[in-house]
Design a protein around this motif. Structure first.
Motif, PDB file in Angstrom:
ATOM      1  N   LYS A 108     -26.983   8.721   6.103  1.00 33.33           N
ATOM      2  CA  LYS A 108     -28.425   8.689   5.883  1.00 33.33           C
ATOM      3  C   LYS A 108     -29.119   9.550   6.930  1.00 33.33           C
ATOM      4  N   VAL A 109     -30.041  10.376   6.474  1.00 38.21           N
ATOM      5  CA  VAL A 109     -30.875  11.182   7.360  1.00 38.21           C
ATOM      6  C   VAL A 109     -32.325  10.958   6.956  1.00 38.21           C
ATOM      7  N   ILE A 110     -33.138  10.479   7.885  1.00 39.17           N
ATOM      8  CA  ILE A 110     -34.546  10.184   7.620  1.00 39.17           C
ATOM      9  C   ILE A 110     -35.419  11.108   8.463  1.00 39.17           C
ATOM     10  N   ILE A 111     -36.349  11.790   7.832  1.00 42.46           N
ATOM     11  CA  ILE A 111     -37.351  12.599   8.533  1.00 42.46           C
ATOM     12  C   ILE A 111     -38.696  11.918   8.337  1.00 42.46           C
ATOM     13  N   ASP A 112     -39.258  11.411   9.424  1.00 39.59           N
ATOM     14  CA  ASP A 112     -40.443  10.551   9.384  1.00 39.59           C
ATOM     15  C   ASP A 112     -41.615  11.257  10.063  1.00 39.59           C
ATOM     16  N   TYR A 169     -49.475   5.557  -6.116  1.00 43.59           N
ATOM     17  CA  TYR A 169     -50.351   4.408  -5.906  1.00 43.59           C
ATOM     18  C   TYR A 169     -51.538   4.830  -5.050  1.00 43.59           C
ATOM     19  N   ASP A 170     -52.670   4.173  -5.252  1.00 42.59           N
ATOM     20  CA  ASP A 170     -53.815   4.385  -4.380  1.00 42.59           C
ATOM     21  C   ASP A 170     -53.523   3.775  -3.012  1.00 42.59           C
ATOM     22  N   ASP A 171     -53.942   4.482  -1.964  1.00 35.73           N
ATOM     23  CA  ASP A 171     -53.784   4.007  -0.596  1.00 35.73           C
ATOM     24  C   ASP A 171     -55.124   4.142   0.111  1.00 35.73           C
ATOM     25  N   GLY A 172     -56.109   3.452  -0.424  1.00 33.59           N
ATOM     26  CA  GLY A 172     -57.468   3.565   0.072  1.00 33.59           C
ATOM     27  C   GLY A 172     -58.241   4.622  -0.692  1.00 33.59           C
ATOM     28  N   PRO A 173     -59.504   4.831  -0.346  1.00 32.67           N
ATOM     29  CA  PRO A 173     -60.350   5.772  -1.099  1.00 32.67           C
ATOM     30  C   PRO A 173     -60.043   7.239  -0.845  1.00 32.67           C
ATOM     31  N   ASP A 174     -59.350   7.531   0.262  1.00 30.35           N
ATOM     32  CA  ASP A 174     -59.198   8.921   0.674  1.00 30.35           C
ATOM     33  C   ASP A 174     -57.815   9.510   0.436  1.00 30.35           C
ATOM     34  N   ARG A 175     -56.846   8.711   0.016  1.00 33.77           N
ATOM     35  CA  ARG A 175     -55.517   9.260  -0.210  1.00 33.77           C
ATOM     36  C   ARG A 175     -54.702   8.353  -1.119  1.00 33.77           C
ATOM     37  N   SER A 176     -53.623   8.907  -1.628  1.00 32.14           N
ATOM     38  CA  SER A 176     -52.696   8.170  -2.484  1.00 32.14           C
ATOM     39  C   SER A 176     -51.298   8.262  -1.888  1.00 32.14           C
ATOM     40  N   LEU A 177     -50.419   7.363  -2.322  1.00 36.54           N
ATOM     41  CA  LEU A 177     -49.015   7.386  -1.919  1.00 36.54           C
ATOM     42  C   LEU A 177     -48.175   7.853  -3.097  1.00 36.54           C
ATOM     43  N   LEU A 178     -47.379   8.876  -2.866  1.00 34.12           N
ATOM     44  CA  LEU A 178     -46.484   9.414  -3.889  1.00 34.12           C
ATOM     45  C   LEU A 178     -45.047   9.108  -3.492  1.00 34.12           C
ATOM     46  N   TYR A 179     -44.313   8.439  -4.366  1.00 34.32           N
ATOM     47  CA  TYR A 179     -42.902   8.143  -4.148  1.00 34.32           C
ATOM     48  C   TYR A 179     -42.068   8.941  -5.147  1.00 34.32           C
ATOM     49  N   VAL A 180     -41.062   9.637  -4.628  1.00 31.73           N
ATOM     50  CA  VAL A 180     -40.161  10.418  -5.476  1.00 31.73           C
ATOM     51  C   VAL A 180     -38.727  10.087  -5.099  1.00 31.73           C
ATOM     52  N   GLU A 181     -37.914   9.798  -6.082  1.00 29.88           N
ATOM     53  CA  GLU A 181     -36.477   9.603  -5.867  1.00 29.88           C
ATOM     54  C   GLU A 181     -35.736  10.453  -6.887  1.00 29.88           C
ATOM     55  N   SER A 182     -34.763  11.235  -6.417  1.00 32.80           N
ATOM     56  CA  SER A 182     -34.043  12.124  -7.321  1.00 32.80           C
ATOM     57  C   SER A 182     -32.708  12.514  -6.708  1.00 32.80           C
ATOM     58  N   ALA A 183     -31.900  13.213  -7.492  1.00 36.32           N
ATOM     59  CA  ALA A 183     -30.635  13.743  -6.987  1.00 36.32           C
ATOM     60  C   ALA A 183     -30.928  14.778  -5.908  1.00 36.32           C
ATOM     61  N   GLU A 187     -42.466  10.911   4.529  1.00 36.49           N
ATOM     62  CA  GLU A 187     -41.106  10.611   4.986  1.00 36.49           C
ATOM     63  C   GLU A 187     -40.136  11.117   3.934  1.00 36.49           C
ATOM     64  N   PHE A 188     -39.037  11.722   4.379  1.00 41.34           N
ATOM     65  CA  PHE A 188     -38.036  12.255   3.468  1.00 41.34           C
ATOM     66  C   PHE A 188     -36.677  11.708   3.877  1.00 41.34           C
ATOM     67  N   ASP A 189     -36.055  10.942   2.985  1.00 45.41           N
ATOM     68  CA  ASP A 189     -34.782  10.290   3.279  1.00 45.41           C
ATOM     69  C   ASP A 189     -33.660  10.916   2.454  1.00 45.41           C
ATOM     70  N   THR A 190     -32.588  11.281   3.125  1.00 49.23           N
ATOM     71  CA  THR A 190     -31.361  11.710   2.461  1.00 49.23           C
ATOM     72  C   THR A 190     -30.386  10.547   2.542  1.00 49.23           C
ATOM     73  N   GLU A 191     -30.020  10.007   1.415  1.00 49.39           N
ATOM     74  CA  GLU A 191     -29.151   8.834   1.386  1.00 49.39           C
ATOM     75  C   GLU A 191     -28.002   9.095   0.420  1.00 49.39           C
ATOM     76  N   GLY A 192     -26.889   9.604   0.962  1.00 52.85           N
ATOM     77  CA  GLY A 192     -25.766   9.937   0.103  1.00 52.85           C
ATOM     78  C   GLY A 192     -26.130  11.043  -0.864  1.00 52.85           C
ATOM     79  N   LEU A 193     -26.004  10.771  -2.148  1.00 56.04           N
ATOM     80  CA  LEU A 193     -26.297  11.759  -3.179  1.00 56.04           C
ATOM     81  C   LEU A 193     -27.763  11.779  -3.593  1.00 56.04           C
ATOM     82  N   LEU A 194     -28.545  10.833  -3.064  1.00 54.36           N
ATOM     83  CA  LEU A 194     -29.945  10.707  -3.454  1.00 54.36           C
ATOM     84  C   LEU A 194     -30.878  11.187  -2.357  1.00 54.36           C
ATOM     85  N   ALA A 195     -32.046  11.648  -2.763  1.00 48.34           N
ATOM     86  CA  ALA A 195     -33.140  11.951  -1.839  1.00 48.34           C
ATOM     87  C   ALA A 195     -34.322  11.073  -2.236  1.00 48.34           C
TER      88      ALA A 195
END
Length: 285
Positions: free
Chosen positions: A80-84, A200-214, A238-246
């Motif tokens: 696992k490699v996490i860039i936070d 998802y909405d994360d307050g009035p000024d920004r949203s949270l985007l979640y992406v999971e893919s190969a 944050e960008f996580d490398t977890e085995g074959l998934l990102a």
């Protein structure tokens, strides 16, 4: 148990031009987190790291375990490699976990400084999931956190290349094993099944985007490009490398506000379309 190490610059390379020459055999485009411009990226950062990018010794055995207590028959943990970009306002946090096998702390730090970075702090701690190496890094020329996706991707690929050098047994566990490792993954992830996108909405000024893919080389750069090409700003994430998934989490906004429902649909469809078609010709940009 935790160990802290403070480190400064050790013969660093500064500037994107030297990073481009040193790490990649192809072009690098300039696009920063938070920049909602639509400049075109001519090449995807998907080439193998040059052989000189990481100055380390290859492990003498396929286990390369620090205490030598494990054998080649042990189950190989998932790397696992996490860039936070969120937890520290002044530095980019990188965390690497590989069970109890990851021991190349100093060499990983040296590889990062070779990218024009300062490792200002490093921690090693143990928990039930294994040993975690955590680095706080800044750009050597500015002393600030890394905000350029091309450099963040170079950090990710450098760390993975370093991991594969010391632990070739992890090659089949990583999507990058097909490009950098001794043994490619034993199976390929179905991109349609593996791809999940949520906003998802994360307050009035920004949203949270979640992406999971190969996972694949250049994926972080590609994601930021697709997002900013529809004038959505990427503020942090944050960008996580977890085995074959990102797995990626981005704070995004449109003209300083949270993304509206119609634009959320456009963004999700754009990302899903691109992720299902990973091979894009340069001429299409």
């Amino acid at each position: 148990m935790a160990v802290s190490i403070a480190a400064g610059s050790i013969g660093v390379y500064s500037g994107l031009k030297k990073i481009e020459t040193f790490v990649f055999n192809g072009g690098v485009c300039s696009r920063s987190f938070g920049n909602d411009g639509v400049g075109k990226c001519r090449r995807i950062c998907s080439r193998r790291l040059s052989s000189g990018a990481v100055s380390i010794l290859r492990a003498s055995s396929t286990t390369a375990i620090e205490d030598g207590s494990s054998s080649e028959t042990d189950k190989v943990p998932t790397p696992k490699v996490i860039i936070d970009q969120d937890s520290d306002p002044d530095a980019t946090i990188v965390e690497i976990t590989f069970g109890d096998r990851l021991g190349a702390l100093l060499d990983t730090m040296r590889a990062l400084t070779n990218l024009g970075l300062n490792v200002v702090k490093a921690n090693v701690f143990l928990d039930s999931s294994g040993k975690h190496n955590k680095f706080a890094i800044t750009k050597a020329d500015t002393g600030r956190k890394v905000d350029d996706p091309e450099l963040l991707e170079a950090i990710r690929l450098t760390i993975i290349n370093n991991l594969l050098e010391y632990h070739p047994e992890s090659s089949a566990q990583l999507a990058m094993g097909i490009a950098f490792g001794m043994e490619p993954p034993k199976y390929q992830i179905d991109v349609d099944i593996a791809t999940h996108i949520n906003i998802y909405d994360d307050g009035p000024d920004r949203s949270l985007l979640y992406v999971e893919s190969a996972d694949r080389p250049g994926l972080l750069v590609d994601l930021v490009k697709i997002i900013t090409d529809i004038s959505v700003a990427v503020e942090s994430g944050e960008f996580d490398t977890e085995g074959l998934l990102a797995k990626a989490k981005f704070h995004v906004s449109y003209r300083g506000k949270a993304i509206s429902k119609p634009l959320q649909l456009v963004l999700a469809n754009s990302l899903r379309y691109y992720l299902r078609r990973p091979s894009t010709e340069d001429a299409s940009f």
